[in-house]
Motif scaffolding. Structure first.
Motif, mmCIF file in Angstrom:
data_model
loop_
_atom_site.group_PDB
_atom_site.id
_atom_site.type_symbol
_atom_site.label_atom_id
_atom_site.label_comp_id
_atom_site.label_asym_id
_atom_site.label_seq_id
_atom_site.Cartn_x
_atom_site.Cartn_y
_atom_site.Cartn_z
ATOM 1 N N ARG A 79 -98.046 -40.282 -119.727
ATOM 2 C CA ARG A 79 -98.126 -41.743 -119.706
ATOM 3 C C ARG A 79 -96.995 -42.365 -120.525
ATOM 4 O O ARG A 79 -96.395 -43.363 -120.110
ATOM 5 C CB ARG A 79 -99.466 -42.210 -120.268
ATOM 6 C CG ARG A 79 -99.627 -43.738 -120.284
ATOM 7 C CD ARG A 79 -100.805 -44.178 -121.130
ATOM 8 N NE ARG A 79 -102.051 -43.631 -120.611
ATOM 9 C CZ ARG A 79 -103.216 -43.711 -121.262
ATOM 10 N NH1 ARG A 79 -103.260 -44.278 -122.464
ATOM 11 N NH2 ARG A 79 -104.306 -43.216 -120.735
ATOM 12 N N ASN A 83 -94.143 -45.010 -119.259
ATOM 13 C CA ASN A 83 -93.874 -46.289 -119.917
ATOM 14 C C ASN A 83 -92.404 -46.415 -120.297
ATOM 15 O O ASN A 83 -91.787 -47.468 -120.104
ATOM 16 C CB ASN A 83 -94.749 -46.435 -121.163
ATOM 17 C CG ASN A 83 -96.228 -46.542 -120.836
ATOM 18 O OD1 ASN A 83 -96.611 -46.865 -119.701
ATOM 19 N ND2 ASN A 83 -97.069 -46.275 -121.811
ATOM 20 N N PHE A 149 -95.684 -55.048 -120.696
ATOM 21 C CA PHE A 149 -94.340 -54.643 -120.296
ATOM 22 C C PHE A 149 -93.354 -55.812 -120.327
ATOM 23 O O PHE A 149 -92.201 -55.624 -120.735
ATOM 24 C CB PHE A 149 -94.376 -54.008 -118.907
ATOM 25 C CG PHE A 149 -94.824 -52.584 -118.922
ATOM 26 C CD1 PHE A 149 -94.034 -51.591 -119.493
ATOM 27 C CD2 PHE A 149 -96.045 -52.217 -118.391
ATOM 28 C CE1 PHE A 149 -94.446 -50.264 -119.520
ATOM 29 C CE2 PHE A 149 -96.469 -50.899 -118.418
ATOM 30 C CZ PHE A 149 -95.676 -49.919 -118.980
ATOM 31 N N ALA A 226 -95.367 -52.777 -128.987
ATOM 32 C CA ALA A 226 -96.246 -51.846 -128.280
ATOM 33 C C ALA A 226 -97.199 -51.188 -129.268
ATOM 34 O O ALA A 226 -97.016 -50.033 -129.661
ATOM 35 C CB ALA A 226 -95.426 -50.795 -127.544
ATOM 36 N N GLU A 230 -101.621 -48.182 -124.100
ATOM 37 C CA GLU A 230 -101.290 -48.415 -122.695
ATOM 38 C C GLU A 230 -99.798 -48.606 -122.470
ATOM 39 O O GLU A 230 -99.294 -48.349 -121.378
ATOM 40 C CB GLU A 230 -102.058 -49.643 -122.181
ATOM 41 C CG GLU A 230 -103.564 -49.479 -122.197
ATOM 42 C CD GLU A 230 -104.030 -48.312 -121.335
ATOM 43 O OE1 GLU A 230 -103.446 -48.124 -120.242
ATOM 44 O OE2 GLU A 230 -104.945 -47.595 -121.748
ATOM 45 N N VAL A 231 -99.070 -49.117 -123.460
ATOM 46 C CA VAL A 231 -97.638 -49.383 -123.290
ATOM 47 C C VAL A 231 -96.802 -48.617 -124.309
ATOM 48 O O VAL A 231 -95.636 -48.931 -124.513
ATOM 49 C CB VAL A 231 -97.338 -50.900 -123.395
ATOM 50 C CG1 VAL A 231 -97.915 -51.648 -122.217
ATOM 51 C CG2 VAL A 231 -97.861 -51.474 -124.703
ATOM 52 N N THR A 233 -94.351 -46.063 -125.850
ATOM 53 C CA THR A 233 -93.217 -45.316 -125.307
ATOM 54 C C THR A 233 -93.131 -43.942 -125.970
ATOM 55 O O THR A 233 -93.720 -43.694 -127.026
ATOM 56 C CB THR A 233 -91.909 -46.077 -125.519
ATOM 57 O OG1 THR A 233 -91.665 -46.225 -126.923
ATOM 58 C CG2 THR A 233 -91.973 -47.451 -124.866
#
Length: 284
Positions: A79, A83, A149, A226, A230-231, A233
Motif C-alpha cells: 500500500r 501511495n 492525496f 500524511a 491510508e496515504v 508513503t
C-alpha cells in the motif's frame, strides 16, 4: 609544429588510472546497496548480531512476503508503494503540465508584465521549501486536505526549475515556425499542440524522470500531511519502521528498502533512452 601524440605507454597508464577511479566509484556506490539486498534475504537474528552478510540467505521469500502484506508497523508495504507511486506520478505530470504552459505563455505571448511574471517565477527558486512549509500547511489544513492525496500533491506541484528549462528550450525554436503557423491559420492552441509539444518530447521525458524521482523521495511534506495509514508513503514508512535498536526488525527494513528502490529504478530504465536524449540533444 603540431604537438606530438602521447606515447602508447603514457596513454595506457592514463587509461588504467581512469578505469581504476571508475571501478572504485562503482564499488563505493554499489557496496551499500549489495549489503541491503543481501540483508533482506536473512533473518532478523543475523542482522541483530551485527553481522554484515555478503551472500544470499534463505529467508528472502518469507521476508518479502511479510513486508509486502503487513510491514512492521501494521501498514503493508504494497500500500505504501502504491501511495508513493500515485504521489510521484501526479507530481511529475502536474509539474510538467503547469511548467510547459507557463513557459509557453511567457515566450510566445506578448502581454504587459511578461518579463516581470517570468522573474517572479524565477525568484521562487531562491526560496527553500522550509521557508513556506508552515503557511502552506495552514492553508492545506484549513481546506481540509490533510491526509488526502490532493493535500500531498497540489502544494508541491508547481516548479520554477521546470518552467525555466522549458523557457530556455522554447527560445531556441526558430521564428520561422511561428510565422509558418500563422500563415497556415494556426491559433495558439494548435501551434502548441502540433509544433511545440512534438519538439518538446525528449525534454518532457527527461524532466519526467527527474521529477518522478523527486516526488518519490519527498519526506518533509508527507511527514506533515500524511498522518494516516491510508496515504502513508514508503519513505515515511521506512523511517517509522526503525524504532529502538532492540525492537527493530532490520531484515524487514532492508526488504522494504529494496522494494522502495524498484519503482524509480524501473522508471529510469524504461525511459533511459529518452532521458539521455533530453539531456544531450541540441538540434531539434
Amino acid at each position: 609544429m603540431a604537438e606530438e601524440a602521447a606515447p602508447p605507454e603514457r596513454r595506457a597508464g592514463a587509461d588504467w588510472v581512469a578505469h581504476a577511479v571508475l571501478i572504485l566509484g562503482v564499488v563505493l556506490f554499489a557496496l551499500p546497496l549489495w549489503i541491503v539486498l543481501m540483508g533482506s534475504t536473512h533473518d532478523a537474528a543475523t542482522i541483530g548480531r551485527g553481522e554484515t552478510p555478503l551472500l544470499p540467505g534463505s529467508e528472502a521469500a518469507a521476508n518479502y512476503a511479510a513486508a509486502w502484506s503487513r510491514g512492521t508497523t501494521g501498514v503493508p508495504v504494497g500500500r505504501m508503494l502504491w501511495n508513493s507511486t500515485v504521489m510521484a506520478f501526479c507530481i511529475a505530470a502536474g509539474k510538467i503540465a503547469i511548467s510547459i504552459l507557463s513557459a509557453y505563455a511567457v515566450v510566445f505571448f506578448r502581454f504587459p508584465g511578461r518579463r516581470l511574471a517570468f522573474w517572479a517565477i524565477f525568484l521562487t527558486l531562491m526560496l527553500p521549501v522550509e521557508v513556506r512549509i508552515f503557511p502552506t500547511f495552514k492553508v492545506v489544513s484549513d481546506l481540509g486536505l490533510v491526509n488526502t492525496f490532493p493535500g500531498l500533491i497540489i502544494p508541491i506541484v508547481a516548479s520554477a526549475t521546470a518552467t525555466l528549462l522549458f523557457r530556455q528550450f522554447f527560445l531556441t525554436i526558430p521564428d520561422e515556425f511561428v510565422e509558418a503557423a500563422k500563415m497556415d491559420g494556426a491559433g495558439p492552441l494548435r501551434f502548441f499542440r502540433d509544433v511545440v509539444l512534438p519538439l518538446s518530447r525528449t525534454n518532457i521525458a527527461a524532466l519526467f524522470v527527474i521529477l518522478f524521482v523527486y516526488g518519490w523521495n519527498q519526506y518533509l511534506w508527507p511527514l506533515l500531511v500524511a498522518t494516516s495509514d491510508e496515504v502513508e508513503t514508503v519513505v515515511i514508512g521506512m523511517v517509522k519502521m526503525i524504532g529502538s535498536e532492540s525492537n527493530t526488525d532490520w531484515s524487514l527494513v532492508m526488504t522494504t528498502c529494496v522494494l522502495a528502490l524498484l519503482p524509480p529504478v524501473a522508471v529510469v530504465l524504461l525511459m533511459q533512452r529518452w532521458f539521455v536524449k533530453g539531456l544531450t540533444e541540441t538540434e531539434k
